[in-house]
Scaffold this active site. Sequence first.
Site, PDB file in Angstrom:
ATOM      1  N   ASP A  76       0.850  -1.178   0.000  1.00  0.00           N
ATOM      2  CA  ASP A  76       0.000   0.000   0.000  1.00  0.00           C
ATOM      3  C   ASP A  76       0.890   1.233   0.000  1.00  0.00           C
ATOM      4  O   ASP A  76       2.058   1.181   0.391  1.00  0.00           O
ATOM      5  CB  ASP A  76      -0.962   0.002   1.184  1.00  0.00           C
ATOM      6  N   GLU A 137      -6.033   3.118   3.426  1.00  0.00           N
ATOM      7  CA  GLU A 137      -6.475   3.639   4.717  1.00  0.00           C
ATOM      8  C   GLU A 137      -7.893   4.196   4.705  1.00  0.00           C
ATOM      9  O   GLU A 137      -8.389   4.634   5.733  1.00  0.00           O
ATOM     10  CB  GLU A 137      -5.526   4.770   5.177  1.00  0.00           C
TER      11      GLU A 137
END
Length: 389
Positions: A76, A137
């Site tokens: 990520d 997120e």
Amino acid sequence: MVYFNYKGCDYMNKLLQKYREDLHQIPEIFFKEFKTKKYLKEALSEMGYNPMDILSTGLYVYIDNGNNSTVAFRSDIDALKVTEETGLPFKSTHEGYMHACGHDGHMSMLLGFAHYLKDKKDKLMKNVLLLFQPAEESIGGAKKIVETGIFKKLNVESIFGIHLFPDLEEGLIGSKANEFMAQANEVNITVHGKSAHGAMPELGVDANIILSKILIEFENIQTRMVSPLEYTIITFGKIEGGSVRNVLSDYARMEGTIRVFNPDTFIKISEGIHNICKGYELAYNCKVDVDIQDGYLPVVNDPVLYKVFRNAVSDFNYHEFEKPLMIAEDFSFYQREVPGIFFFVGTKNEKLGYTNSLHNSMFNFTIDALEVGLNSYITLSKKLGVINE
């Protein structure tokens, strides 16, 4: 344990340090990772790759050796709205934003793995997909990547992902088979009442009182409607209502999260929330809005692939989790598409004071942890038959 047999381990450590320091200084939130993407693209291009765009701010590298199956590795890339307090010389240059969840480390490890693979194409036995994913997120960038069809297009057979984890000692690798991390859904409850002077409460409908009763009533969902053997959490961390001390509030709202592993349990909790709120609407002649949003699915490590993974990392210091964790990760969307393994690399270093939790403004780690993560990728690629070396 050192697997770097090209240019030496010191060289790779310096490279990991450079990647980490550079990326740590430019944290960006979901789908605004433009500087991050530019940095990644330039770094990968310098290695001789042709990185491809995915979504608006994501990238991937596809190393094609003509095989009919592909193994994927994911990092990520987004950061958090956190004001950094580490005092690092390479601290965030974007005020109010920070890589407080270790994604700068995740990217560094995957870049290091790309560097390792760049001269190994003639030794690859399977195709390799290196995936740099935005928006973990927030809204689940993994789900959107799966929806592009890239996994089917590139015949991805399995996927692996690392997360740095400060609850494990530095250098430990940790994971478990089957349920590993929870499903997470956001829930918002809004009560619409009627304002009145505090001295004449009979003329109004106090939204604050109703909301507080609803919050307490929700405790019965966990303690009386769901089996105590089920892993469940219903937490409301934000409550707001009212504007003046002597006036009944006509509006109150709370925001929270539901964490479960069993889809049937989630349905039961959701129904319980709706039914309780309907009851208070009738009892107090008010309007209660219930908003339960789609969230992340539970991270479930494929049990067959886990046995292969566990054998592959047998030489590492390993921690087998006995129980699943109630934190969440959008890596789960990949695991609904193909078998996948998500695992942790420990960063806890009490000597250096690196004990702060994820999302903390003081979160920090050493390059040693990144070296362990990179070594695990290299070892996995060898023992899974991705690379013949």
